[in-house]
Design a protein around this motif. Structure first.
Motif, PDB file in Angstrom:
ATOM      1  N   ALA A  94      -5.599  -4.217  -5.932  1.00  0.00           N
ATOM      2  CA  ALA A  94      -6.722  -3.983  -5.012  1.00  0.00           C
ATOM      3  C   ALA A  94      -7.871  -4.928  -5.353  1.00  0.00           C
ATOM      4  O   ALA A  94      -8.489  -5.530  -4.476  1.00  0.00           O
TER       5      ALA A  94
ATOM      6  N   ILE B  17      -6.929  -7.101  -2.126  1.00  0.00           N
ATOM      7  CA  ILE B  17      -7.290  -6.350  -0.914  1.00  0.00           C
ATOM      8  C   ILE B  17      -8.755  -6.638  -0.576  1.00  0.00           C
ATOM      9  O   ILE B  17      -9.653  -6.199  -1.278  1.00  0.00           O
TER      10      ILE B  17
ATOM     11  N   LEU C 251       0.828  -1.208   0.000  1.00  0.00           N
ATOM     12  CA  LEU C 251       0.000   0.000   0.000  1.00  0.00           C
ATOM     13  C   LEU C 251       0.863   1.259   0.000  1.00  0.00           C
ATOM     14  O   LEU C 251       0.517   2.267  -0.610  1.00  0.00           O
TER      15      LEU C 251
ATOM     16  N   GLY D  20      -4.089   4.280   2.836  1.00  0.00           N
ATOM     17  CA  GLY D  20      -2.703   3.824   2.985  1.00  0.00           C
ATOM     18  C   GLY D  20      -2.294   3.776   4.455  1.00  0.00           C
ATOM     19  O   GLY D  20      -1.415   3.010   4.843  1.00  0.00           O
TER      20      GLY D  20
ATOM     21  N   GLN E 192       0.768   3.864  -2.793  1.00  0.00           N
ATOM     22  CA  GLN E 192       0.340   5.228  -2.453  1.00  0.00           C
ATOM     23  C   GLN E 192       1.302   6.254  -3.039  1.00  0.00           C
ATOM     24  O   GLN E 192       0.909   7.255  -3.606  1.00  0.00           O
TER      25      GLN E 192
ATOM     26  N   TRP F 241      -6.468   6.327  -1.696  1.00  0.00           N
ATOM     27  CA  TRP F 241      -5.131   5.814  -1.378  1.00  0.00           C
ATOM     28  C   TRP F 241      -4.429   6.658  -0.314  1.00  0.00           C
ATOM     29  O   TRP F 241      -3.557   6.158   0.384  1.00  0.00           O
TER      30      TRP F 241
END
Ligand code: BGC
Length: 507
Positions: free
Chosen positions: A463, A467, A286, A402, A290, A398
């Motif tokens: 993602a 995620i 992440l 993050g 980011q 993000w």
């Protein structure tokens, strides 16, 4: 490091949002403000002629020659070092900070941060040569490393449980406000010759003084006191911040959490075990993603970037104020949506959203901005508009996520070690962008925007596949509700760890 973030899965304990907690939160959040200010100030200062003349005469000479290559006029390793050195120092400092956080407490760690900030402000604002300037930035970086470790931890430990999530994003909100204040200060001080840049860099002294004196007023967190075996003081502190008489249940739960955490002798080693893999890998990636959205190319260098596309110095600084305002406002959208639409929706929506913006900006620059000359007025305006729309997408996804996702996906015993690794990864990738962006802009020209676009595609796919949604899942139920059912991550959920967990729970 045996820092404990108290158990959010626990029943909601009786607690009031007391005035005292509110004051403590405001003072600690000043730490986020200083971080944001440091992010925002360097780009504006780098675009000021008085500053360049003094420290980077070669860049200034190059900038004067209007026919010189547009994309390369700011390409200078030392100029980038001025921005990036801070993040390198913060990366190193965050490991020391996590030790002082657990050995001495959150409050002294914040005090150290403010002292580093003050030394850094003095050296940068008073700099008479490049070495003094860079050493000053290093001190500011130590401050950021100490502050960013202690403040989020402090906030989550002092907040009543039901407000913890919202307070987490308040830190990000303060960062964006800090960036905006820096943009405004840059705008006004740019007209003060020849020492406007000194005022801009010195401005960070105000919040640093507030943090220094404020941190004398605030309380040490109950968790930190209990963790260091000062149980009675911890109980007293808990009573003081909760504003209710019956704090026994919460006290017991903190003691219990500290016990469990103290059994894990080496949380960093535990992070390497298969069971930690999902939050660990996601937490680190992440940070990479980011930063590789390209956000800090905008946050650090917006004024420089806007000058590159042909704005005058003033208009460029004003555009940075506009993007800064949008960054703050869109963060509120994130606070509002994160527990409604969920994390995944925001990550996926913004990936498409940011991708479109980067492509449009890249195409306009590729088509219309030659190596010399400037963009036409309409095209330059379109670039600014799409930079704003892009920043908006980042600010509700993000950016805050993050920080939020790594803080909520680790189990208690590795939570703060995992978070410390995430903070340092963030600083590392921020350093890379800060150090490389202006050279990349010079080497790749408009291609830099296609480079970031490619990363956005990668992160969107990541993602999508990797995620999972964590909205509304109790913080200590991730293993059962999130990782075990997940098509990919379930492979790391070994049965023997279940056994271990049950044993621990029954102990
Ligand atoms: C990022 C910073 C960035 C800021 C912009 C934060 O979440 O970590 O690197 O400058 O957002 O608002």
């Amino acid at each position: 490091m045996a820092v404990v973030v108290s158990n959010a899965n626990a029943p909601a304990f009786e607690a009031k949002m007391t005035v005292y907690v509110f004051i403590c939160v405001m003072i600690a959040a000043v730490g986020g403000l200083i971080f944001g200010y440091d992010i925002g100030i360097s780009g504006g200062v780098s675009a000021m002629d008085d500053f360049l003349k003094e420290f980077f005469p070669a860049v200034w000479e190059r900038k004067k020659h209007v026919h010189e290559n547009n994309y390369c006029k700011y390409d200078n390793q030392f100029l980038q070092l001025f921005t990036s050195s801070l993040y390198l120092a913060a990366l190193v400092a965050s490991f020391f900070a996590s030790a002082t956080c657990s050995k001495l407490g959150r409050r002294p760690t914040m005090q150290f941060a403010s002292i580093f900030f003050l030394i850094g402000v003095g050296l940068t604002a008073g700099a008479v040569n490049l070495v003094m300037l860079i050493i000053g930035r290093l001190f500011l970086g130590f401050g950021v490393g100490f502050g960013n470790q202690a403040v989020p931890l402090f906030l989550s430990e002092i907040a009543p449980a039901q407000l913890r999530g919202g307070l987490n994003i308040v830190f990000q909100l303060m960062v964006t406000i800090g960036i905006l204040i820096a943009n405004i200060v840059n705008y006004f001080t740019a007209t003060v010759h020849p020492y406007g840049w000194r005022i801009a860099l010195g401005g960070a002294g105000i919040p640093a003084v507030i943090l220094l004196f404020g941190s004398l007023l605030i309380i040490e967190t109950p968790t930190s006191l209990i963790e260091r075996n000062k149980n009675e003081e911890g109980k007293e502190a808990l009573r003081k911040i909760r504003g209710v008489d019956d704090i026994n249940d919460e006290y017991e739960s903190i003691v219990h959490a500290c016990d469990i955490a103290s059994q894990v002798k080496d949380p960093y080693r535990k992070l390497l075990k298969p069971a930690s893999r999902p939050p660990f890998i996601i937490g680190m990636l992440l940070q990479l993603f980011q930063q590789f959205t390209g956000i800090n190319a905008i946050m650090f260098y917006a004024p420089v970037l806007f000058q590159t596309v042909g704005f005058g110095s003033d208009a460029a600084l004003l555009s940075a104020v506009i993007t800064g305002t949008i960054n703050v406002l869109a963060t509120f959208v994130g606070i509002y949506l994160v527990d409604k639409t969920g994390r995944r929706f925001l990550l996926l929506q913004s990936s498409v959203h940011m991708l479109i913006c980067q492509l449009i900006i890249g195409i306009i620059l590729a088509k219309d901005l030659g190596i010399t000359g400037t963009l036409g007025r309409p095209q330059a305006l379109v670039v600014v508009i799409f930079v704003c729309v892009y920043v908006m997408g980042f600010a509700w996804s993000w950016g805050p996520l993050g920080w939020l996702i790594p803080s909520e996906t680790f189990p208690l015993e590795t939570r703060s070690a995992g978070f410390a690794v995430a903070v340092s990864c963030n600083m590392f990738f921020t350093f890379i962008i800060a150090q490389a962006f202006l050279s990349m802009l010079c080497g790749m020209r408009s291609g830099i925007f296609f480079f970031f676009s490619a990363w956005i595609i990668v992160m969107g796919l990541f993602a999508f596949f990797f995620i999972p949604e964590t909205k509304g899942i109790a913080i200590d139920d991730m293993r059962e509700s999130v990782w075990k059912p997940h098509w990919f991550w379930k492979r790391y959920m070994l049965p023997e760890d279940d056994h271990h967990d049950v044993e621990k729970r029954n102990a």
